[in-house]
Scaffold this motif. Structure first.
Motif, PDB file in Angstrom:
ATOM      1  N   GLN A  63       4.648  36.717   8.895  1.00 20.40           N
ATOM      2  CA  GLN A  63       4.949  35.411   8.331  1.00 20.40           C
ATOM      3  C   GLN A  63       5.847  35.527   7.106  1.00 20.40           C
ATOM      4  OE1 GLN A  63       4.302  32.463   9.725  1.00 20.40           O
ATOM      5  NE2 GLN A  63       5.573  31.594   8.089  1.00 20.40           N
ATOM      6  N   ALA A  64       5.572  36.519   6.240  1.00 18.17           N
ATOM      7  CA  ALA A  64       6.409  36.727   5.054  1.00 18.17           C
ATOM      8  C   ALA A  64       7.823  37.127   5.452  1.00 18.17           C
ATOM      9  CB  ALA A  64       5.780  37.782   4.156  1.00 18.17           C
ATOM     10  N   LEU A  84      10.606  32.394 -13.005  1.00 20.36           N
ATOM     11  CA  LEU A  84      11.876  32.140 -12.329  1.00 20.36           C
ATOM     12  C   LEU A  84      11.663  31.340 -11.043  1.00 20.36           C
ATOM     13  CD1 LEU A  84      14.911  32.816 -12.667  1.00 20.36           C
ATOM     14  CD2 LEU A  84      14.545  34.749 -11.126  1.00 20.36           C
ATOM     15  N   ALA A  85      10.576  31.620 -10.338  1.00 20.30           N
ATOM     16  CA  ALA A  85      10.292  30.889  -9.100  1.00 20.30           C
ATOM     17  C   ALA A  85      10.071  29.405  -9.373  1.00 20.30           C
ATOM     18  CB  ALA A  85       9.064  31.494  -8.415  1.00 20.30           C
ATOM     19  N   ILE A  86       9.415  29.084 -10.483  1.00 21.77           N
ATOM     20  CA  ILE A  86       9.208  27.682 -10.858  1.00 21.77           C
ATOM     21  C   ILE A  86      10.551  27.028 -11.187  1.00 21.77           C
ATOM     22  CG2 ILE A  86       8.175  26.156 -12.595  1.00 21.77           C
ATOM     23  CD1 ILE A  86       5.874  28.234 -12.801  1.00 21.77           C
ATOM     24  N   LEU A 139       6.952  46.978  -6.514  1.00 20.85           N
ATOM     25  CA  LEU A 139       7.477  45.902  -7.339  1.00 20.85           C
ATOM     26  C   LEU A 139       8.245  44.889  -6.504  1.00 20.85           C
ATOM     27  CD1 LEU A 139       7.832  44.602 -10.065  1.00 20.85           C
ATOM     28  CD2 LEU A 139       9.758  46.155 -10.512  1.00 20.85           C
ATOM     29  N   HIS A 140       9.156  45.344  -5.653  1.00 17.75           N
ATOM     30  CA  HIS A 140       9.882  44.412  -4.783  1.00 17.75           C
ATOM     31  C   HIS A 140       8.903  43.628  -3.911  1.00 17.75           C
ATOM     32  CE1 HIS A 140      14.184  45.144  -5.394  1.00 17.75           C
ATOM     33  NE2 HIS A 140      13.889  46.412  -5.592  1.00 17.75           N
ATOM     34  N   TYR A 141       7.940  44.320  -3.346  1.00 17.25           N
ATOM     35  CA  TYR A 141       6.955  43.683  -2.473  1.00 17.25           C
ATOM     36  C   TYR A 141       6.194  42.589  -3.207  1.00 17.25           C
ATOM     37  CZ  TYR A 141       2.716  43.274   0.406  1.00 17.25           C
ATOM     38  OH  TYR A 141       1.673  42.790   1.166  1.00 17.25           O
ATOM     39  N   THR A 189       6.303  38.629  -2.210  1.00 16.68           N
ATOM     40  CA  THR A 189       5.095  38.021  -1.637  1.00 16.68           C
ATOM     41  C   THR A 189       4.398  37.077  -2.605  1.00 16.68           C
ATOM     42  OG1 THR A 189       3.767  39.971  -2.278  1.00 16.68           O
ATOM     43  CG2 THR A 189       4.710  39.937  -0.048  1.00 16.68           C
ATOM     44  N   GLU A 190       4.527  37.306  -3.907  1.00 19.89           N
ATOM     45  CA  GLU A 190       3.824  36.458  -4.869  1.00 19.89           C
ATOM     46  C   GLU A 190       4.640  35.247  -5.313  1.00 19.89           C
ATOM     47  OE1 GLU A 190       2.152  38.633  -8.171  1.00 19.89           O
ATOM     48  OE2 GLU A 190       1.429  40.253  -6.865  1.00 19.89           O
TER      49      GLU A 190
END
Length: 345
Positions: free
Chosen positions: A24-25, A69-71, A123-125, A129-130
């Motif tokens: 799914q990711a 940054l995602a926000i 770290l990339h993962y 995913t988060e």
């Protein structure tokens, strides 16, 4: 003179097994990568921002930054597409200094490449995913590409590497957008020859195998300024510089012409606050000239939690390599850019 083996043969599959994206990711990542590719091809009008710390030296601070940054990305997503810099290998001019997470995953310990490889993937993962963000990294060591090729969505070839044939040829086999920086000399021919090589099929030896690549039509230009023989910074984001770069793009007939402005390094003279002015001036130039509007569609911005830099990792979220914008200034810059792009949408 000798090579002393520090570790036996590395089982890359084992290194990667705990940080494989779920089906799914991976579907969600591919969906966003399709949007990124559409921006490079000019089918999506949004501005691309490749932004984040100069070096990802501290997992906790980098993840803190990523969540913020995602926000911010959600707030500006209709005009701006953000890919987060998660740079884990740093070129050093004379070989000294911090060489990135892959070399030294623990700043209080000696270098450990095998632990560094695990830390890079972890770290990339976690960022992907988060937070749902796509990540970018610099291909400093082409032979390390298989370590992150299932995670990283944007690859940069740096100013010291762009003239190297192995970097160019490996870039021709990458299936995500790959930015080729102009060299520190500022010679655009070097950069454009690199883009040409990356966009075309190549045959060579790679990690002990004979390979043939398909060519990477998403390879493109990054303008990062230059340094002359006297050590003076020579920016190359000015109006006439952009027109010269566009003219060379058109003369060579390269696929998917796209110019990304690196707002730090020699363009800013490593004055991180200059990144504001460089973005503002470039946006004005886009309004003023239709060709600049057509070709110049992205920025690379160095930002972290705290403004500036430090020699030792004492202050949480402050760069230990090049100076970065702090978070408050980062938000201000992205929101200002978003407001100024309003007339285009």
């Amino acid at each position: 003179m000798s090579f002393e083996v520090q570790h036996g043969p590395i089982d890359l599959a084992r290194v990667k097994e705990s940080t494989q994206l779920s089906p799914q990711a991976m579907i969600e990542k591919k969906r966003k990568e399709a949007e990124l590719s559409a921006i490079i091809r000019g089918e999506d009008k949004r501005i691309l921002l490749v932004m984040g710390p100069c070096s990802s030296d501290n997992e906790a601070a980098v993840l803190d930054y990523a969540h913020r940054l995602a926000i911010l990305q959600e707030e500006v997503k209709d005009r701006i597409f953000i890919v987060m810099r998660v740079y884990t290998a740093k070129p050093r001019t004379n070989g000294d200094g911090y060489k990135g997470l892959i070399h030294q995953p623990n700043m209080d310990a000696s270098p450990s490449l095998i632990n560094g490889m695990k830390a890079v993937r972890h770290l990339h993962y976690r960022v992907i995913t988060e937070t749902g963000l796509l990540t970018a990294d610099e291909m400093l060591y082409p032979e390390n590409l298989p370590l992150v090729d299932d995670l990283v969505s944007y690859i940069a070839v740096g100013a010291r590497s762009v003239e190297n044939q192995q970097h160019r040829f490996v870039a021709s086999g990458i299936d995500v957008p790959t930015g080729m920086k102009n060299p520190t000399s500022g010679n655009l021919n070097v950069m454009f020859n690199g883009i040409y090589a990356a966009q075309n099929k190549q045959s060579f030896l790679f990690n002990g195998k004979e390979v043939e690549t398909s060519g990477n039509p998403l390879a493109h230009a990054i303008l990062r300024g230059a340094t002359n023989e006297y050590g003076k910074h020579l920016p190359n984001y000015y109006y006439d510089n952009l027109l010269d770069t566009i003219a060379q793009y058109e003369e060579m007939g390269l696929k998917n012409p796209f110019i990304l402005i690196d707002t730090n390094h020699d363009n800013s003279g490593k004055n991180h606050f200059e990144q504001f002015r460089i973005v503002r001036q470039t946006l004005i130039n886009r309004i003023w000239n239709e060709k600049i509007y057509q070709y110049v569609r992205g920025f690379m911005i160095e930002s972290y939690l705290e403004d500036g830099r430090q020699d030792e990792p004492i202050i949480y979220g402050k760069s230990i390599t090049d100076p970065c914008l702090g978070w408050v200034n980062t938000e201000d810059l992205v929101r200002e850019m978003y407001a100024n792009l309003g007339g285009e949408f």
